[in-house]
Design a protein around this motif. Structure first.
Motif, mmCIF file in Angstrom:
data_model
loop_
_atom_site.group_PDB
_atom_site.id
_atom_site.type_symbol
_atom_site.label_atom_id
_atom_site.label_comp_id
_atom_site.label_asym_id
_atom_site.label_seq_id
_atom_site.Cartn_x
_atom_site.Cartn_y
_atom_site.Cartn_z
ATOM 1 N N LEU A 1 17.315 10.221 -3.463
ATOM 2 C CA LEU A 1 17.291 8.623 -3.979
ATOM 3 C C LEU A 1 15.927 8.513 -4.465
ATOM 4 O O LEU A 1 15.001 8.153 -3.705
ATOM 5 N N LEU A 2 15.724 8.486 -5.942
ATOM 6 C CA LEU A 2 14.449 8.090 -6.588
ATOM 7 C C LEU A 2 14.336 7.162 -7.553
ATOM 8 O O LEU A 2 15.254 6.903 -8.188
ATOM 9 N N PRO A 3 13.441 6.268 -7.509
ATOM 10 C CA PRO A 3 13.263 5.198 -8.233
ATOM 11 C C PRO A 3 13.379 5.665 -9.660
ATOM 12 O O PRO A 3 13.899 4.859 -10.567
ATOM 13 N N GLY A 4 12.888 6.859 -10.093
ATOM 14 C CA GLY A 4 12.879 7.033 -11.572
ATOM 15 C C GLY A 4 14.347 7.455 -12.184
ATOM 16 O O GLY A 4 14.433 7.283 -13.293
ATOM 17 N N GLY A 5 15.333 7.375 -11.235
ATOM 18 C CA GLY A 5 16.672 7.588 -11.702
ATOM 19 C C GLY A 5 17.467 6.309 -12.064
ATOM 20 O O GLY A 5 18.607 6.223 -12.302
ATOM 21 N N PHE A 6 16.873 5.109 -11.758
ATOM 22 C CA PHE A 6 17.241 3.907 -12.007
ATOM 23 C C PHE A 6 16.631 2.908 -13.341
ATOM 24 O O PHE A 6 15.579 3.122 -13.309
ATOM 25 N N GLY B 1 0.834 -1.290 0.138
ATOM 26 C CA GLY B 1 0.064 0.003 0.083
ATOM 27 C C GLY B 1 0.758 1.248 0.156
ATOM 28 O O GLY B 1 0.111 2.206 -0.004
ATOM 29 N N LYS B 2 2.176 1.192 -0.168
ATOM 30 C CA LYS B 2 3.012 2.263 -0.100
ATOM 31 C C LYS B 2 3.894 2.437 -1.305
ATOM 32 O O LYS B 2 4.144 1.482 -1.980
ATOM 33 N N GLU B 3 4.288 3.668 -1.700
ATOM 34 C CA GLU B 3 5.094 3.765 -2.762
ATOM 35 C C GLU B 3 6.644 3.404 -2.370
ATOM 36 O O GLU B 3 6.951 3.085 -1.385
ATOM 37 N N ARG B 4 7.238 2.878 -3.765
ATOM 38 C CA ARG B 4 8.605 2.271 -3.476
ATOM 39 C C ARG B 4 9.365 3.631 -3.035
ATOM 40 O O ARG B 4 9.557 4.561 -3.503
ATOM 41 N N GLU B 5 10.475 3.365 -2.049
ATOM 42 C CA GLU B 5 11.191 4.250 -1.514
ATOM 43 C C GLU B 5 12.533 3.985 -1.391
ATOM 44 O O GLU B 5 12.996 2.886 -1.498
ATOM 45 N N GLY B 6 13.534 4.876 -1.534
ATOM 46 C CA GLY B 6 14.887 4.739 -1.595
ATOM 47 C C GLY B 6 15.541 4.623 -0.324
ATOM 48 O O GLY B 6 15.055 5.114 0.680
ATOM 49 N N VAL B 7 16.509 3.433 -0.183
ATOM 50 C CA VAL B 7 16.867 3.163 1.306
ATOM 51 C C VAL B 7 18.458 3.621 1.360
ATOM 52 O O VAL B 7 18.697 4.452 2.087
ATOM 53 N N ALA B 8 19.420 3.110 0.377
ATOM 54 C CA ALA B 8 20.597 3.502 0.304
ATOM 55 C C ALA B 8 21.151 3.263 -1.050
ATOM 56 O O ALA B 8 20.660 2.834 -1.620
ATOM 57 N N CYS B 9 22.193 4.182 -1.408
ATOM 58 C CA CYS B 9 22.707 4.214 -2.625
ATOM 59 C C CYS B 9 24.455 4.492 -2.372
ATOM 60 O O CYS B 9 24.940 4.918 -1.513
ATOM 61 N N ILE B 10 25.117 3.856 -3.346
ATOM 62 C CA ILE B 10 26.422 3.822 -3.312
ATOM 63 C C ILE B 10 27.138 4.064 -4.737
ATOM 64 O O ILE B 10 26.481 3.524 -5.749
ATOM 65 N N SER B 11 27.834 5.324 -4.832
ATOM 66 C CA SER B 11 28.668 5.360 -6.122
ATOM 67 C C SER B 11 29.609 4.381 -6.531
ATOM 68 O O SER B 11 30.740 4.167 -5.763
ATOM 69 N N THR B 12 29.725 3.876 -7.585
ATOM 70 C CA THR B 12 30.791 3.431 -8.179
ATOM 71 C C THR B 12 32.095 3.944 -8.374
ATOM 72 O O THR B 12 32.946 2.902 -8.705
ATOM 73 N N ALA C 1 18.826 -1.941 -7.360
ATOM 74 C CA ALA C 1 18.715 -1.135 -8.694
ATOM 75 C C ALA C 1 20.129 -0.758 -9.183
ATOM 76 O O ALA C 1 21.064 -0.539 -8.419
ATOM 77 N N ALA C 2 20.129 -0.507 -10.523
ATOM 78 C CA ALA C 2 21.496 0.091 -10.984
ATOM 79 C C ALA C 2 20.910 1.285 -11.984
ATOM 80 O O ALA C 2 19.984 1.001 -12.575
ATOM 81 N N GLY C 3 21.818 2.162 -12.156
ATOM 82 C CA GLY C 3 21.667 3.400 -12.766
ATOM 83 C C GLY C 3 22.847 4.363 -13.061
ATOM 84 O O GLY C 3 23.970 3.833 -12.731
ATOM 85 N N ARG C 4 22.523 5.519 -13.873
ATOM 86 C CA ARG C 4 23.791 6.047 -14.112
ATOM 87 C C ARG C 4 24.107 7.043 -13.303
ATOM 88 O O ARG C 4 25.286 7.767 -13.362
ATOM 89 N N TYR C 5 23.274 7.466 -12.552
ATOM 90 C CA TYR C 5 23.545 8.650 -11.728
ATOM 91 C C TYR C 5 23.519 8.847 -10.219
ATOM 92 O O TYR C 5 22.560 7.921 -9.729
ATOM 93 N N TYR C 6 24.373 9.039 -9.463
ATOM 94 C CA TYR C 6 24.461 9.059 -7.866
ATOM 95 C C TYR C 6 24.399 10.481 -7.385
ATOM 96 O O TYR C 6 24.836 11.300 -8.044
#
Length: 125
Positions: A107-112, A42-53, A97-102
């Protein structure tokens, strides 16, 4: 084609710990961010943590700071999320998830672009 496979979810009591893993392959050279998201019923997907490669910088949501740690093993192309002091509100399906931008600020789902299938984490006594 990017492939991401999560593992390590399960049932844990409040105050307990779990470590999630995400094995990845097929990353384009310009994929600079690896992240964990979660989605509770019942909730939206939320960012937890991210790391720059590129430099290993990390970002954490306020709700998990001091309890969760994101890390990666470059040799194994694997992403981890160590979760300590788990609370019932941490119950969710966790996705890597994996994506181009850190970013250090958001931290938003649309960026991945690429996502794993998810692993269930349930915190309950």
């Amino acid at each position: 084609q990017v492939q991401l496979v999560e593992s390590g979810g399960g049932l844990v009591q409040p105050g307990g710990s779990l470590r999630l893993s995400c094995a990845g392959s097929g990353f384009p050279l310009d994929y600079y961010a690896r992240a964990w998201f979660r989605q509770a019923p019942g909730k939206e997907r939320e960012g937890v943590a991210c790391i720059s490669t590129t430099d290993g910088s990390t970002y954490y949501a306020d709700s998990v700071k001091g309890r969760f740690t994101i890390s990666r093993d470059n040799a194994k192309n694997t992403l981890y999320l160590q979760m300590n002091m788990l609370e019932p509100d941490d119950t969710a399906v966790y996705y890597c998830a994996a994506g181009r931008y850190y970013s250090d600020y958001v931290l938003l789902p649309g960026g991945f672009d690429s996502w794993g299938q998810g692993t269930q984490v349930t915190v309950s006594s």
